[in-house]
Design a protein around this motif. Structure first.
Motif, PDB file in Angstrom:
ATOM      1  N   THR A  44      19.160  30.597  81.100  1.00 63.09           N
ATOM      2  CA  THR A  44      18.676  31.101  79.802  1.00 63.09           C
ATOM      3  C   THR A  44      17.305  31.721  79.988  1.00 63.09           C
ATOM      4  OG1 THR A  44      17.646  29.006  79.270  1.00 63.09           O
ATOM      5  CG2 THR A  44      19.917  29.334  78.499  1.00 63.09           C
ATOM      6  N   GLU A  45      17.030  32.723  79.214  1.00 66.19           N
ATOM      7  CA  GLU A  45      15.687  33.309  79.262  1.00 66.19           C
ATOM      8  C   GLU A  45      15.199  33.476  77.826  1.00 66.19           C
ATOM      9  OE1 GLU A  45      12.304  34.090  80.275  1.00 66.19           O
ATOM     10  OE2 GLU A  45      13.636  33.717  81.971  1.00 66.19           O
ATOM     11  N   PRO A  46      15.018  32.367  77.122  1.00 68.44           N
ATOM     12  CA  PRO A  46      14.573  32.509  75.729  1.00 68.44           C
ATOM     13  C   PRO A  46      13.128  32.985  75.686  1.00 68.44           C
ATOM     14  CG  PRO A  46      14.533  30.214  76.394  1.00 68.44           C
ATOM     15  CD  PRO A  46      15.042  30.976  77.566  1.00 68.44           C
ATOM     16  N   ASP A  47      12.779  33.537  74.577  1.00 67.93           N
ATOM     17  CA  ASP A  47      11.364  33.870  74.401  1.00 67.93           C
ATOM     18  C   ASP A  47      10.601  32.568  74.346  1.00 67.93           C
ATOM     19  OD1 ASP A  47      11.769  36.526  74.315  1.00 67.93           O
ATOM     20  OD2 ASP A  47      11.996  36.595  72.131  1.00 67.93           O
ATOM     21  N   LEU A  48       9.664  32.423  75.220  1.00 70.83           N
ATOM     22  CA  LEU A  48       8.868  31.205  75.198  1.00 70.83           C
ATOM     23  C   LEU A  48       7.746  31.389  74.186  1.00 70.83           C
ATOM     24  CD1 LEU A  48       8.705  30.441  79.013  1.00 70.83           C
ATOM     25  CD2 LEU A  48      10.097  29.299  77.299  1.00 70.83           C
ATOM     26  N   GLU A  49       7.647  30.480  73.289  1.00 72.44           N
ATOM     27  CA  GLU A  49       6.638  30.631  72.227  1.00 72.44           C
ATOM     28  C   GLU A  49       5.611  29.510  72.298  1.00 72.44           C
ATOM     29  OE1 GLU A  49       8.646  30.881  68.534  1.00 72.44           O
ATOM     30  OE2 GLU A  49       9.478  32.857  68.990  1.00 72.44           O
ATOM     31  N   HIS A  50       5.128  29.277  73.493  1.00 73.60           N
ATOM     32  CA  HIS A  50       4.088  28.260  73.641  1.00 73.60           C
ATOM     33  C   HIS A  50       2.772  28.972  73.935  1.00 73.60           C
ATOM     34  CE1 HIS A  50       7.331  25.298  73.845  1.00 73.60           C
ATOM     35  NE2 HIS A  50       7.940  26.149  74.640  1.00 73.60           N
ATOM     36  N   ASP A  51       1.783  28.243  74.263  1.00 80.72           N
ATOM     37  CA  ASP A  51       0.519  28.802  74.735  1.00 80.72           C
ATOM     38  C   ASP A  51       0.736  29.356  76.144  1.00 80.72           C
ATOM     39  OD1 ASP A  51      -0.378  26.565  76.837  1.00 80.72           O
ATOM     40  OD2 ASP A  51       0.771  25.715  75.186  1.00 80.72           O
ATOM     41  N   SER A  52      -0.241  30.107  76.650  1.00 82.46           N
ATOM     42  CA  SER A  52      -0.034  30.774  77.945  1.00 82.46           C
ATOM     43  C   SER A  52       0.044  29.772  79.096  1.00 82.46           C
ATOM     44  CB  SER A  52      -1.146  31.783  78.200  1.00 82.46           C
ATOM     45  OG  SER A  52      -2.384  31.107  78.296  1.00 82.46           O
ATOM     46  N   SER A  53      -0.610  28.639  78.955  1.00 75.17           N
ATOM     47  CA  SER A  53      -0.513  27.622  80.004  1.00 75.17           C
ATOM     48  C   SER A  53       0.902  27.053  80.061  1.00 75.17           C
ATOM     49  CB  SER A  53      -1.518  26.489  79.722  1.00 75.17           C
ATOM     50  OG  SER A  53      -1.165  25.332  80.429  1.00 75.17           O
ATOM     51  N   THR A  54       1.419  26.614  78.908  1.00 68.99           N
ATOM     52  CA  THR A  54       2.749  25.997  78.883  1.00 68.99           C
ATOM     53  C   THR A  54       3.818  27.010  79.302  1.00 68.99           C
ATOM     54  OG1 THR A  54       1.908  24.634  77.082  1.00 68.99           O
ATOM     55  CG2 THR A  54       4.272  24.580  77.441  1.00 68.99           C
ATOM     56  N   ASN A  55       3.692  28.251  78.815  1.00 67.43           N
ATOM     57  CA  ASN A  55       4.661  29.292  79.206  1.00 67.43           C
ATOM     58  C   ASN A  55       4.670  29.499  80.715  1.00 67.43           C
ATOM     59  OD1 ASN A  55       5.469  29.778  76.615  1.00 67.43           O
ATOM     60  ND2 ASN A  55       4.106  31.532  76.300  1.00 67.43           N
ATOM     61  N   THR A  56       3.484  29.592  81.306  1.00 65.47           N
ATOM     62  CA  THR A  56       3.394  29.853  82.756  1.00 65.47           C
ATOM     63  C   THR A  56       3.996  28.688  83.546  1.00 65.47           C
ATOM     64  OG1 THR A  56       1.379  31.072  82.326  1.00 65.47           O
ATOM     65  CG2 THR A  56       1.790  30.479  84.611  1.00 65.47           C
ATOM     66  N   LEU A  57       3.704  27.477  83.104  1.00 66.47           N
ATOM     67  CA  LEU A  57       4.248  26.306  83.809  1.00 66.47           C
ATOM     68  C   LEU A  57       5.771  26.274  83.725  1.00 66.47           C
ATOM     69  CD1 LEU A  57       1.601  23.709  82.603  1.00 66.47           C
ATOM     70  CD2 LEU A  57       1.930  24.467  84.971  1.00 66.47           C
ATOM     71  N   ILE A  58       6.305  26.565  82.539  1.00 68.75           N
ATOM     72  CA  ILE A  58       7.768  26.550  82.369  1.00 68.75           C
ATOM     73  C   ILE A  58       8.391  27.636  83.255  1.00 68.75           C
ATOM     74  CG2 ILE A  58       9.642  27.040  80.732  1.00 68.75           C
ATOM     75  CD1 ILE A  58       7.931  25.659  78.569  1.00 68.75           C
ATOM     76  N   ARG A  59       7.793  28.831  83.267  1.00 70.01           N
ATOM     77  CA  ARG A  59       8.367  29.925  84.091  1.00 70.01           C
ATOM     78  C   ARG A  59       8.324  29.559  85.565  1.00 70.01           C
ATOM     79  NH1 ARG A  59       5.987  33.712  80.178  1.00 70.01           N
ATOM     80  NH2 ARG A  59       7.759  34.281  78.864  1.00 70.01           N
ATOM     81  N   ARG A  60       7.227  28.989  85.989  1.00 68.87           N
ATOM     82  CA  ARG A  60       7.119  28.621  87.415  1.00 68.87           C
ATOM     83  C   ARG A  60       8.161  27.544  87.763  1.00 68.87           C
ATOM     84  NH1 ARG A  60       3.366  29.200  91.646  1.00 68.87           N
ATOM     85  NH2 ARG A  60       3.438  27.450  93.102  1.00 68.87           N
ATOM     86  N   TYR A  61       8.321  26.589  86.865  1.00 71.07           N
ATOM     87  CA  TYR A  61       9.318  25.535  87.104  1.00 71.07           C
ATOM     88  C   TYR A  61      10.712  26.146  87.195  1.00 71.07           C
ATOM     89  CZ  TYR A  61      12.509  21.697  86.104  1.00 71.07           C
ATOM     90  OH  TYR A  61      13.558  20.806  86.160  1.00 71.07           O
TER      91      TYR A  61
END
Ligand code: F6P
Length: 545
Positions: free
Chosen positions: A524-541
């Protein structure tokens, strides 16, 4: 709205008193009163408390007791025991004390006497435990069950695992008990890898039966069982549930005939003496479990009836407030000198920090004073070789509770030396003595230490401790010890005017995790709607898992 705590007469008097006595030392207090060690002690429910090594005078104690009176601690206690709905944010009574009330007692909630219900469940638990322990409750393939896996988290885990470890001496040793709590698959895998599903009983323990971690572990445990036994009918012989939520238990696929219930007036962290203690009962037997309940009840009665100045939970609670609110102590260490109590500090962390980690008063106002401390610790003597350095010579004031037993369950004489238990207990007495009285620069220099090195070898002392001495670790004394801390937490929450019985602080993280879980799903590639830190961590994971 009740008067703000900091404007009460007792609080103001304590504030001034703390300034007036700031330079008092334990050395001076003991020199001035040779009977202090005997005088500042109290006893109840088989526990002896020495609180003489605290930075208190008789006036301090009087003022602290005034604070308890002015904040209505006794009336609040009586309201709890009477079943009033003191958990106001959840509209619930708080009646863990009813779980250990003797058969025939009367405690009503909404006009209903709950004691017969408590004993009906206890009797069903006992009948089940007797069958499992005797090997007459057979698994799906006709074999007795000799492994017990408790799946639960928080109060549905910490109490059972702590009490099982504490009472292992009394356990039926041909039963293997395991406690799975973490949603990390490692926990379930490691704890079941050497178990035969055909000989394993799984207890799913969850007050709500909705907790993410427990439900995930329960589903995986069922898959583990069915992977071996290949028939859904096996679940009925190998799974039981402990919960308040019969509907969810049924939906999960556990027959409610195999469910042991409890009630919304039992908080999760106060539930180990409800059916949540089933694993403990299986280990130590129904009689042992009833002894445990008797110990809780002994302390309940002490808390309810002893005068405040001799009341152990009241004294411990008030002394904690003294350091927390008038010395800015941030934490409190609990140091059991008994290997069986290895899980006791972890258990107390939830009990205390989930109860009193609050900053809004019962009137809905932010507090302008400190509430619950950080609770930590581990058994002695191990801690002495790890973190005691900081307690002795660091910059922080850390009040400590030392807990010791006069009799060991494992006497081990040492050829040519003192027995192990004397070595252990000598350390209890030595540590509290060293913390209280320290070692002055003069003493260090008199020992011939070089002046340049001497400051490093000075112990300022004046570091407060309580010592709780118990004759022997038994189910009954353990029950009393746990109830001592339950009620200590109650006393502090009552003075701080907070609700010690809700836990809204765990909600936000749970909700956000629920939102993130689908965002982590493969593909899945949903639009991540978190802060830039949380988004970056989720993408890296997602990119690297
Ligand atoms: O950590 C929050 C909490 O609600 C605790 O209070 C409770 O002990 C734990 O979760 C487990 O809840 P349950 O028994 O409903 O699974």
């Amino acid at each position: 709205m009740t008067a703000a705590l900091t404007t009460t007469t007792a609080w103001q008097a304590l504030k001034k008193h703390a300034q007036d006595t700031a330079s008092l030392t334990l050395r001076a207090l003991f020199d001035a009163d040779t009977s202090r060690g005997e005088r500042l002690s109290a006893e109840g429910a088989g526990l002896y408390l020495d609180y003489s090594k605290n930075r208190v005078t008789d006036e301090t104690l009087t003022l602290l007791l005034d604070l308890a009176r002015e904040t209505g601690v006794a009336a609040k206690r009586d309201a709890m025991f009477a079943g009033e709905k003191i958990n106001v944010t959840e509209g619930r009574a708080v009646l863990h004390t009813a779980l250990r009330a003797p058969d025939g007692a009367g405690v009503t909630v909404d006009g209903h006497n709950v004691i017969p219900d408590v004993h009906e469940v206890l009797n069903r638990m006992a009948a089940f435990a007797d069958q499992v322990r005797a090997g007459t409750w057979l698994g799906y393939t006709g074999r007795p069950l000799k492994n017990i896996v408790n799946i639960g988290i928080g109060g549905s885990d910490l109490g059972p695992v702590m009490a099982y470890e504490a009472l292992k001496h009394y356990a039926q040793r041909d039963l293997t008990l395991r406690f799975v709590s973490n949603v990390d698959g490692t926990d379930l895998v490691e704890k079941t890898r050497d178990l035969d599903p055909a000989e394993t009983l799984v207890i799913v323990s969850s007050k709500t039966f909705t907790t993410q971690e427990t439900m995930a572990n329960a589903r995986s445990a069922r898959a583990w069982l069915l992977g071996a036994l290949k028939d859904d009918a096996a679940v009925a012989r190998h799974f039981v549930a402990v919960s308040t939520n019969a509907q969810a238990v049924q939906t999960f696929g556990i027959d409610t005939a195999n469910m042991f219930g409890f009630w919304d007036w039992v908080g999760g962290r106060y539930s180990m003496d409800s059916a949540i203690g089933l694993s403990v009962m299986l280990a130590i037997g129904p009689d042992g479990f009833r002894d445990l309940l008797s110990g809780f009840h002994d302390m309940d009665e002490h808390f309810r009836s002893a005068p405040l100045e001799q009341n152990l939970p009241v004294l411990l609670g008030l002394l904690g407030i003294w350091y927390n609110n008038f010395f800015d102590a941030q934490s409190h260490a609990v140091l059991p000198y008994d290997q069986y109590l290895a899980y006791f500090p972890a258990y107390l962390q939830q009990l205390d920090m989930e109860s009193n980690g609050k900053h809004i008063t019962l009137d809905g106002q932010p507090v302008d004073y400190q509430t619950g401390p950080v609770i930590w610790g581990q058994p002695g003597t191990n801690g002495q070789h790890a973190f005691y350095q900081l307690i002795h010579q660091g910059t922080k004031l850390i009040p400590c509770d030392f807990i010791g037993f006069c009799q060991t369950l494992n006497p081990l004489p040492l050829e040519g030396g003192a027995p192990h238990h004397d070595l252990l207990m000598a350390n209890v007495f030595a540590q509290t003595e060293a913390l209280a009285f320290g070692k002055s620069l003069e003493q260090v220099l008199a020992e011939g230490v070089a002046p340049g090195l001497a400051p490093h070898r000075v112990f300022d002392g004046n570091r407060p401790t309580n010592t709780i001495l118990v004759d022997r670790l038994t189910p009954r004394s353990l029950g009393a010890l746990i109830a001592l801390y339950e009620h200590k937490v109650f006393v502090q929450g009552a003075v701080w005017n907070i609700n010690s019985f809700d836990q809204w602080g765990v909600e936000l993280g749970k909700v956000l995790a629920g939102k993130i879980v689908p965002e982590l799903a493969t593909g899945t590639e949903p639009d991540l709607e978190h802060d830039s830190s949380t988004n970056t961590l989720i993408r890296r994971y997602r990119a690297r898992r």
